[in-house]
Scaffold this active site. Structure first.
Site, short mmCIF file in Angstrom:
data_model
loop_
_atom_site.label_atom_id
_atom_site.label_comp_id
_atom_site.label_asym_id
_atom_site.label_seq_id
_atom_site.Cartn_x
_atom_site.Cartn_y
_atom_site.Cartn_z
N HIS A 84 0.81 -1.22 0.00
CA HIS A 84 0.00 0.00 0.00
C HIS A 84 0.85 1.28 0.00
O HIS A 84 0.35 2.35 -0.31
CB HIS A 84 -1.01 -0.01 1.16
CG HIS A 84 -0.44 0.29 2.51
ND1 HIS A 84 -0.19 -0.69 3.45
CD2 HIS A 84 -0.10 1.46 3.11
CE1 HIS A 84 0.28 -0.13 4.56
NE2 HIS A 84 0.34 1.18 4.38
N ASP A 117 0.13 -7.59 1.50
CA ASP A 117 0.59 -6.21 1.68
C ASP A 117 2.12 -6.12 1.67
O ASP A 117 2.71 -5.31 2.38
CB ASP A 117 0.03 -5.60 2.96
CG ASP A 117 0.11 -4.06 2.94
OD1 ASP A 117 0.15 -3.50 1.83
OD2 ASP A 117 0.14 -3.45 4.03
N SER A 198 4.75 2.75 7.83
CA SER A 198 4.41 1.57 7.03
C SER A 198 5.57 1.16 6.14
O SER A 198 6.15 1.99 5.43
CB SER A 198 3.19 1.86 6.16
OG SER A 198 2.02 1.94 6.93
#
Length: 341
Positions: A84, A117, A198
């Protein structure tokens, strides 16, 4: 007022010059403070070891801009991050990475796996980079000290510390710049993790990678900061996916061959479809039952089942316990998990 002001100034001057040094401070500032080696196992030692292996990532896409973090896997520039984080670049955007020494380089996508992910990018650089030391997530314990390293809110090279708060958390991960959402079998930590972390590193006190930071929990209502609930993809899963992306450009995942919903009573995953000829069908798991355990893991929801299966590799044998709603009698079977792309 005049008396008070004058007295205050006199007292201040007296304190500053109490040693007879009318220049102010009683001793000179030491500009040559020695730089000592931090003892092994300290946060300082971990930071010294890991910071050169973590990068900031800036992504410019046709529909917007995003940022995150990444972890260097090889000297020649292979970097693992979250899907992402770089999703915006998949349709003709650009990726730039910033290294710990402040230098920058463009990067290209090597491979992505939205279902876990995980993504791998390759930095366009001729200098030898510093790969991170890889640990394992198989023997982590609740309460174990960890550090999160990344670029929260664009602040590169940020180090936060905490503990492993829980293991095997089924968590939906994704990013504000992406419509993608997936279930991960996460390590929960109270180390402060914020937007921009992230794709960064969760490491143990030996400076070894144990997880890829992927998601945070917030209180909602516009709040997006850390509240002590961060989640990371376990390194044992992340490294397997990354290795496949590097070698073959795509990744495979374990599959059970069922469609599931949350059980109405909140105690399991309700099977609402069994793939003909799939692993569950071959093991005799029927439609309509409630799966309550995979191995020794209690399954409380559909997402929990997905996370438990994804923690395995294709070809693994999983012990699955299920019960028919009408009698609740448990049945346990061994299932050889299939392969999905």
């Amino acid at each position: 007022m005049l008396v008070s002001g004058g007295l205050g100034g006199w007292v201040g001057a007296s304190v500053a010059g109490g040693s007879g040094n009318s220049g102010g401070l009683s001793s000179a500032i030491n500009l040559s403070q020695p730089e000592g080696e931090a003892p092994d196992g300290t946060v300082e030692a971990v930071a010294d070891k890991v910071l050169p292996s973590v990068v900031s990532i800036d992504v410019q896409g046709r529909t917007g801009r995003g940022e995150g973090s990444g972890v260097i896997l090889t000297q020649d520039g292979m970097i693992i991050t979250n899907n992402h984080v770089i999703d915006l670049a998949n349709s003709g955007g650009r990726i730039q990475v910033r290294f710990d020494d402040g230098t920058k380089a463009s990067a290209r996508v090597v491979g992505t796996d939205p279902a876990t992910d995980i993504a791998v990018i390759k930095a366009d650089t001729s200098k030898a980079l510093t790969p991170i030391a890889l640990g394992t997530s198989s023997n982590l314990d609740e309460g174990q000290a960890v550090a999160a390293i990344g670029s929260p809110l664009g602040l590169s090279g940020t180090v936060t510390t905490g503990i492993v708060s829980a293991m095997n958390r089924p968590v939906r991960a994704g990013g504000a710049q992406s419509d993608q959402s997936t279930v991960i079998d996460a390590i929960q930590t109270d180390a402060a993790v914020n937007p921009g972390n992230s794709g960064g590193a969760l490491v143990n006190m030996e400076g070894e990678l144990i997880g890829i930071n992927s998601a945070i929990a917030s209180l909602g209502s516009g709040s997006s900061g850390s509240i002590g609930l961060g989640f990371a993809i376990p390194v044992d899963q992340a490294r397997r996916i990354a290795d496949q992306l590097i070698k073959q450009g795509h990744a495979t995942r374990a599959m059970l061959g069922v469609q599931v919903l949350d059980s109405p009573d909140g105690n399991g995953a309700l099977v609402r479809g069994v793939e003909s000829g799939g692993p569950a069908d071959g093991a005799g798991i029927p439609d309509g039952v409630v799966i309550t355990r995979v191995g020794d893991r209690v399954i409380e929801s559909g997402d929990a089942l997905v996370a438990a299966i994804r923690s395995h590799a294709p070809g693994d044998t999983a012990t699955v316990t299920y019960a028919a709603p009408e009698d609740g009698k448990p049945t346990t079977v061994d299932v050889v998990l299939g392969e999905a792309r």
